[in-house]
Design a protein around this motif. Structure first.
Motif, short mmCIF file in Angstrom:
data_model
loop_
_atom_site.label_atom_id
_atom_site.label_comp_id
_atom_site.label_asym_id
_atom_site.label_seq_id
_atom_site.Cartn_x
_atom_site.Cartn_y
_atom_site.Cartn_z
N SER A 19 -23.39 3.55 -17.58
CA SER A 19 -24.56 3.80 -16.73
C SER A 19 -25.69 4.40 -17.56
N PRO A 51 -25.82 0.85 -22.02
CA PRO A 51 -25.62 0.03 -20.81
C PRO A 51 -25.27 -1.42 -21.14
N GLN A 68 -21.33 7.50 -18.98
CA GLN A 68 -22.78 7.53 -19.13
C GLN A 68 -23.19 7.06 -20.51
#
Length: 128
Positions: A127, A88, A13
């Protein structure tokens, strides 16, 4: 001949961390400058960081120098890339490469053409 194998990639993440490893075969690897590059889909392969044979000399691309740290353990024939605060836009295939010129300050360390050996790459996906 030197063979390089990257590992440590995966899905993380945003804000997380990963440590990539580049394990090399061949004793001569410990005399080589080693670099990390990445390539995102549709983009050119770009330089991230490089480290001299002793670990005392390093270079970073400006956009990652605060978040990424390159290091090496010559006893293990391995170079690492610690990546923190991942975004990201860090999503890419990450490659390590070795340059047979041992003098870190001889020539460049930022160009793809400066390296003679390449690994197969490891995917990093961040992500949001």
């Amino acid at each position: 001949q030197v063979q390089l194998v990257e590992s440590g990639g995966g899905l993380v993440q945003a804000g997380g961390s990963l440590r990539l490893s580049c394990a090399a075969s061949g004793r001569t690897f410990r005399t080589y400058t080693t670099g990390w590059f990445r390539q995102a889909p549709g983009k050119e392969r770009e330089f991230l960081a490089a480290i001299g044979w002793s670990g005392g000399d390093t270079a970073y691309e400006d956009s990652v120098k605060v978040r990424f740290t390159i290091s090496r353990d010559n006893a293990k024939n391995t170079v690492y890339l610690q990546m923190d605060s991942l975004k990201p836009e860090d999503t890419a295939v990450y490659y390590c490469a070795a340059r047979t010129v041992s003098d870190f300050y001889s020539g460049k360390v930022t160009g793809i053409e400066d390296y003679q050996y390449w690994g197969q790459g490891t995917q990093v996906t961040v992500s949001s």
